[in-house]
Design a protein around this motif. Structure first.
Motif, PDB file in Angstrom:
ATOM      1  N   GLY A 319       0.816  -1.208   0.000  1.00  0.00           N
ATOM      2  CA  GLY A 319       0.000   0.000   0.000  1.00  0.00           C
ATOM      3  C   GLY A 319       0.854   1.265   0.000  1.00  0.00           C
ATOM      4  N   GLY A 320       0.317   2.317  -0.571  1.00  0.00           N
ATOM      5  CA  GLY A 320       1.069   3.562  -0.726  1.00  0.00           C
ATOM      6  C   GLY A 320       1.434   4.236   0.582  1.00  0.00           C
ATOM      7  N   HIS A 321       0.594   4.061   1.591  1.00  0.00           N
ATOM      8  CA  HIS A 321       0.863   4.772   2.844  1.00  0.00           C
ATOM      9  C   HIS A 321       2.095   4.241   3.573  1.00  0.00           C
ATOM     10  N   SER A 322       2.499   3.011   3.246  1.00  0.00           N
ATOM     11  CA  SER A 322       3.649   2.443   3.959  1.00  0.00           C
ATOM     12  C   SER A 322       4.945   3.176   3.613  1.00  0.00           C
ATOM     13  N   TYR A 323       4.924   3.957   2.518  1.00  0.00           N
ATOM     14  CA  TYR A 323       6.147   4.664   2.111  1.00  0.00           C
ATOM     15  C   TYR A 323       6.297   6.009   2.826  1.00  0.00           C
ATOM     16  N   ASP A 324       5.177   6.500   3.347  1.00  0.00           N
ATOM     17  CA  ASP A 324       5.243   7.709   4.163  1.00  0.00           C
ATOM     18  C   ASP A 324       5.767   8.918   3.392  1.00  0.00           C
ATOM     19  N   TYR A 325       5.493   8.959   2.088  1.00  0.00           N
ATOM     20  CA  TYR A 325       5.898  10.125   1.295  1.00  0.00           C
ATOM     21  C   TYR A 325       4.867  10.345   0.197  1.00  0.00           C
ATOM     22  N   LYS A 342      18.564   9.778   6.003  1.00  0.00           N
ATOM     23  CA  LYS A 342      18.359   9.032   7.238  1.00  0.00           C
ATOM     24  C   LYS A 342      16.882   8.643   7.374  1.00  0.00           C
ATOM     25  N   LYS A 343      16.023   9.623   7.168  1.00  0.00           N
ATOM     26  CA  LYS A 343      14.596   9.394   7.361  1.00  0.00           C
ATOM     27  C   LYS A 343      14.057   8.318   6.416  1.00  0.00           C
ATOM     28  N   TYR A 344      14.525   8.341   5.160  1.00  0.00           N
ATOM     29  CA  TYR A 344      13.965   7.424   4.162  1.00  0.00           C
ATOM     30  C   TYR A 344      14.917   6.272   3.830  1.00  0.00           C
ATOM     31  N   SER A 345      15.833   5.979   4.761  1.00  0.00           N
ATOM     32  CA  SER A 345      16.858   4.970   4.447  1.00  0.00           C
ATOM     33  C   SER A 345      16.269   3.576   4.249  1.00  0.00           C
ATOM     34  N   ASP A 346      15.038   3.355   4.687  1.00  0.00           N
ATOM     35  CA  ASP A 346      14.454   2.016   4.506  1.00  0.00           C
ATOM     36  C   ASP A 346      13.822   1.838   3.123  1.00  0.00           C
ATOM     37  N   LEU A 347      13.513   2.944   2.421  1.00  0.00           N
ATOM     38  CA  LEU A 347      12.734   2.808   1.179  1.00  0.00           C
ATOM     39  C   LEU A 347      13.471   2.100   0.035  1.00  0.00           C
ATOM     40  N   GLU A 380      27.055   2.695   3.350  1.00  0.00           N
ATOM     41  CA  GLU A 380      28.309   3.421   3.594  1.00  0.00           C
ATOM     42  C   GLU A 380      28.128   4.523   4.641  1.00  0.00           C
ATOM     43  N   GLU A 381      26.974   5.171   4.592  1.00  0.00           N
ATOM     44  CA  GLU A 381      26.751   6.284   5.538  1.00  0.00           C
ATOM     45  C   GLU A 381      26.292   5.775   6.909  1.00  0.00           C
ATOM     46  N   GLY A 382      26.166   4.468   7.040  1.00  0.00           N
ATOM     47  CA  GLY A 382      25.847   3.891   8.343  1.00  0.00           C
ATOM     48  C   GLY A 382      24.390   4.016   8.755  1.00  0.00           C
ATOM     49  N   HIS A 383      23.475   3.997   7.763  1.00  0.00           N
ATOM     50  CA  HIS A 383      22.058   4.106   8.116  1.00  0.00           C
ATOM     51  C   HIS A 383      21.323   2.772   8.090  1.00  0.00           C
ATOM     52  N   LEU A 384      22.072   1.667   7.983  1.00  0.00           N
ATOM     53  CA  LEU A 384      21.398   0.364   7.976  1.00  0.00           C
ATOM     54  C   LEU A 384      20.953   0.019   9.393  1.00  0.00           C
ATOM     55  N   PRO A 385      19.813  -0.663   9.539  1.00  0.00           N
ATOM     56  CA  PRO A 385      19.454  -1.176  10.862  1.00  0.00           C
ATOM     57  C   PRO A 385      20.554  -2.138  11.335  1.00  0.00           C
ATOM     58  N   LYS A 386      20.776  -2.192  12.650  1.00  0.00           N
ATOM     59  CA  LYS A 386      21.907  -2.967  13.191  1.00  0.00           C
ATOM     60  C   LYS A 386      21.918  -4.417  12.715  1.00  0.00           C
ATOM     61  N   ALA A 387      20.761  -5.068  12.800  1.00  0.00           N
ATOM     62  CA  ALA A 387      20.720  -6.498  12.450  1.00  0.00           C
ATOM     63  C   ALA A 387      21.129  -6.703  10.992  1.00  0.00           C
ATOM     64  N   LYS A 388      20.617  -5.821  10.125  1.00  0.00           N
ATOM     65  CA  LYS A 388      20.918  -5.948   8.713  1.00  0.00           C
ATOM     66  C   LYS A 388      22.404  -5.695   8.473  1.00  0.00           C
ATOM     67  N   ALA A 389      22.941  -4.681   9.150  1.00  0.00           N
ATOM     68  CA  ALA A 389      24.357  -4.343   8.980  1.00  0.00           C
ATOM     69  C   ALA A 389      25.229  -5.522   9.397  1.00  0.00           C
TER      70      ALA A 389
END
Lengths: 456, 191
Positions: A319-325, A342-347, A380-389
Motif C-alpha cells: 500500500g502507498g501509505h507504507s512509504y510515508d511520502y 536518514k529518514k527514508y533509508s528504509d525505502l 556506507e553512511e551507516g544508516h542500515l538497521p543494526k541487524a541488517k548491517a
C-alpha cells in the motif's frame, strides 16, 4: 524494525484486503500492457521521451528561461520558489492580494509535497480538492496512497460511509455511480463559489510558455475557467522544449498510467482569461540538488504516470501509505533518499530489484539500478538497521573468501538438516520470518564434480 | 524574487549534466483507416459517433436529449436557445447542451481539438451536461504527432483536446461516466 517494513506488516495483516489491493493495481498494469502493445513504435516513443528529457535536463536553465520569457509575453505572472515554504508563501500572497477566501484545487502532487493545504488552512483559507479521489482522502483526512489514483486503498463501503457522514448520502449506499453523482453535485457548488483555482502541471512547453494539464474528470478545467484567478504550480523538471514534443509525451502518459489512449482532457493554458489573471509558480525544492547527483539525476525525468507503482510487487502488497511520502512506490523510493537520507533509508530496500518498474517506465528511468545504488550509499553512511548491517558484514566476509564460503556452506547444510525448526527459525533469522529456508542439497556441486565430473 | 530565480538557475548550471542532443523525429505512420479508428476509439471510451449528411436539426437533438432543453450552439445549423454572451461564466450551469465545431480530431485516441476562438466562455465545454462536437471527416488525422504539426497552440490563450465524456474510476476502480464535466459526448461527422 524501521518504518516501511512495520507499516507494510500492518497492511499485510489483512490478507483479503491485501489481495484486493494487489489485484486492483494489477488490472491497471494489464490495461497498460494492452495499450502499449497496440502501438508498433512504443519502444521508439519511450526512447524518444527519454532522450528529450535527457536533453532538457542538460539544458534546464536555458529552457526554464525560455519558458518564463514566453509566459511573461503571454501576460502570465511567473514566480520562482526555492523550497516548499517559499512556494506556500508565494501562493498565499497571490491569494491575499486578490482577497481570496475560497480556493479549489485539482490534483497536484507538488502541493502535497509542499504541504500547501495545511499551510493555507491555518491562514483561514478554505481549500477544496476537486479530483474525486483527492476529495475523498481530504474528507477522510488522509494523504494520497497513489499519485494517479489517490484513494485506491479505500473500499466503496468506506467511501459510502464517509459520504453519508460528510455529504449526507443514503446510509449504506456504496454504488460508485451514486457516490460519484453526489460528489459531482457537491463539487459543482464549490466550483461556482471559488475565488481562485490551483492546478498542477503535466508539461510546461518552453516554446510557447504554456502549461498542459491532463485530467479525466474535467475538474481542473471547471475550477480554472470559473475562478478569476488561476495558479499553476510546477516542479522545475516539468519543462519540455517544443509543442511537437507533447506528441511523444501525450501518447505515453495515459497509456502508461491507466491504460487509456489519452486522458479525456488535455488542456493548454497560455494566457489569462479575459479579465482574469494567471500565475505560474516554478518550484525547486531539492530538484536542482538531485540534478547534481550523477547516479540519480535520471529520476527527474519522471512524468508521474504511476506505472512503476502499478507493477511493483512490493507496492501492490504494502500500500502507498507504507512509504510515508507523497510519491510512493519505486519512483518515490529513489526520490526520497535525496531529500532526507536518514529518514527514508528504509525505502530503497522496499524492493525486490526485479526491474519491472524500469521495464514499464515511459521515460526509461533505470529505477531498480538507482535503488541498488542508494542501498550502497545508505550502507556506507551507516544508516542500515543494526541487524541488517551485522548480517551484511558477515555475508561479505564469507562470500569474499572461497575457503570461508566452503566451510560455511558445509556447516549450514549440517545444521539445517538436524536442527529442530524452532531453533532454525529463531528471532535472529530475519529471513525466515516470512519465508521458508531453502531445501538443503545432500552434496555440494563441488563434491559432485569431484566424484562424477569428467575431468577430460 | 529575482534573487530566488538567479539562485535556482545558478545551482542548475552547476549541477546539470554535459549537453545531450535533442532528438529530431518525423511523425510516425500508421496502418489504419483514420475514420474507422476514430469511431472505434471514441465508442470504446463511451462517446457516440454519428455520421451526418445534412444539417443537424432540432428533432435529432430532441431525440437525443428530450424536448425543451437549453442549448448553446456554436455551429450554423441552428441557433442557441439563450444568449451566453450576456452571462458570466458562473451563470452557465443551466445550459444542458453545448454544440461546438471541432478543428481537428485524432484517430489513435479520439481526441478532438478546439480552441478559444469558438468559445464565448472557456468553461462552456466542461460545465454543460452534454457535449456535441461537429467534425468534418477530412479533419481526422492519424496520431498526435500529425495533430501537433497541424495546429499552433500559441495562437490562442486556451485550447484543449477532449477525448470523450468526463469520467472517473476513483471509487474501487469502477468506471463512472460523468464525473465533473460533460456526462456525454456525441460527435457528428460530416462527410
Amino acid at each position: 524494525m524501521s518504518k516501511h517494513p512495520q507499516k507494510a506488516a500492518d497492511f499485510i495483516a489483512n490478507e483479503a484486503r491485501t489481495d484486493w489491493h494487489d489485484q486492483s493495481l494489477w488490472v491497471v498494469r494489464e490495461k497498460r500492457d494492452k495499450l502499449a502493445k497496440g502501438i508498433a513504435e512504443w519502444e521508439e516513443l519511450r526512447e524518444l521521451a527519454s532522450q528529450i528529457k535527457d536533453h532538457t535536463l542538460s539544458h534546464l536553465d536555458h529552457y526554464l528561461e525560455e519558458f518564463e520569457k514566453n509566459a511573461l509575453a503571454n501576460g502570465v505572472q511567473v514566480h520562482w520558489a526555492k523550497d516548499a515554504e517559499t512556494h506556500n508563501h508565494i501562493v498565499h500572497d497571490i491569494l491575499q492580494k486578490q482577497k481570496v477566501r475560497r480556493l479549489v484545487k485539482s490534483k497536484s502532487m507538488l502541493t502535497e509535497e509542499c504541504g500547501l493545504n495545511p499551510f493555507l488552512e491555518k491562514q483561514g483559507i478554505e481549500i477544496i480538492d476537486t479530483d474525486l479521489g483527492e476529495r475523498i482522502i481530504q474528507l477522510k483526512d488522509e494523504p494520497p496512497s497513489h499519485i494517479v489514483m489517490p484513494a485506491i486503498h479505500l473500499k466503496k463501503e468506506e467511501i459510502g460511509e464517509l459520504f453519508h457522514e460528510k455529504l449526507q448520502t443514503e446510509k449504506g449506499a456504496t454504488d460508485p455511480q451514486y457516490l460519484t453523482e453526489a460528489a459531482r453535485q457537491h463539487l459543482r457548488s464549490h466550483f461556482l463559489q471559488a475565488d481562485a483555482a490551483l492546478s498542477g502541471v503535466n508539461f510546461a512547453v518552453a516554446e510557447t510558455g504554456g502549461v498542459t494539464v491532463c485530467t479525466n474528470e474535467g475538474n481542473a478545467d471547471m475550477g480554472i475557467h470559473l475562478a478569476p484567478v488561476q495558479i499553476h504550480c510546477m516542479g522545475l523538471e516539468k519543462v519540455i522544449p517544443r509543442q511537437k514534443d507533447l506528441g511523444v509525451f501525450t501518447r505515453l502518459l495515459a497509456r502508461s498510467a491507466t491504460g487509456q489512449p489519452i486522458t479525456i482532457y488535455t488542456s493548454h493554458h497560455l494566457k489569462p482569461k479575459p479579465g482574469g489573471e494567471m500565475h505560474i509558480v516554478i518550484v525547486d525544492n531539492g530538484r536542482s540538488e538531485q540534478l547534481g547527483r550523477e547516479d540519480f539525476r535520471n529520476s527527474l525525468k519522471c512524468i508521474r504516470c504511476g506505472a512503476c507503482m502499478n507493477t511493483c510487487p512490493i507496492y501492490r502488497r504494502s500500500g502507498g501509505h507504507s512509504y510515508d511520502y507523497t510519491v510512493p512506490g519505486p519512483i518515490g523510493s529513489i526520490l526520497t533518499p535525496g531529500k532526507d537520507l536518514k529518514k527514508y533509508s528504509d525505502l530503497p530496500f522496499a524492493s525486490t530489484l526485479c526491474g519491472s518498474c524500469t521495464d514499464v517506465c515511459p521515460v526509461k528511468i533505470d529505477i531498480h539500478q538507482q535503488l541498488y545504488k542508494w542501498r550502497q550509499i545508505i550502507a556506507e553512511e551507516g544508516h542500515l538497521p543494526k541487524a541488517k548491517a551485522r548480517e551484511m558484514s558477515m555475508a561479505a566476509k564469507v562470500l569474499s573468501s572461497p575457503k570461508a564460503y566452503r566451510r560455511a556452506t558445509k556447516w549450514m547444510r549440517r545444521l539445517m538438516r538436524f536442527l529442530p525448526r524452532p531453533l532454525l527459525y529463531l528471532n535472529r533469522n530475519v529471513w525466515g520470518k516470512q519465508r521458508e529456508l531453502p531445501q538443503v542439497p545432500r552434496q555440494t556441486f563441488k563434491d559432485w564434480y569431484k566424484h562424477e565430473g569428467n575431468e577430460s | 524574487m529575482k534573487e530566488m530565480k538567479a539562485d535556482i538557475l545558478h545551482r542548475i548550471k552547476q549541477n546539470k549534466a554535459n549537453p545531450k542532443p535533442l532528438p529530431d523525429y518525423a511523425a510516425f505512420g500508421y496502418d489504419f483507416d483514420p475514420r474507422e479508428k476514430f469511431t472505434e476509439v471514441m465508442e470504446a471510451v463511451g462517446g457516440k459517433v454519428l455520421h451526418q449528411k445534412g444539417k443537424i436539426n432540432a428533432a435529432q437533438l430532441a431525440n437525443l436529449f428530450g424536448e425543451g432543453i437549453s442549448i448553446y450552439s456554436g455551429v450554423e445549423d441552428f441557433s442557441s436557445t439563450l444568449d451566453v454572451s450576456s452571462l458570466s461564466p458562473k451563470d452557465l450551469p443551466p445550459i444542458e447542451v453545448v454544440i461546438l465545431p471541432v478543428q481537428l480530431a485524432v484517430a489513435e485516441n479520439g481526441a478532438c481539438y478546439l480552441d478559444e476562438s469558438v468559445l464565448p466562455h472557456r468553461v462552456l465545454p466542461f460545465i454543460c451536461q452534454h457535449l456535441i462536437f461537429v467534425l468534418e471527416a477530412k479533419s481526422i488525422v492519424g496520431n498526435m504527432h500529425e495533430a501537433l504539426e497541424k495546429i499552433d497552440l500559441s495562437q490562442q490563450g486556451f485550447s484543449v483536446f477532449i477525448a470523450g465524456p468526463s469520467k472517473t474510476a476513483d471509487i474501487e476502480q469502477a468506471l463512472v461516466i460523468g464525473a465533473q464535466g460533460a456526462r456525454s459526448l456525441t460527435v457528428f461527422i460530416r462527410q
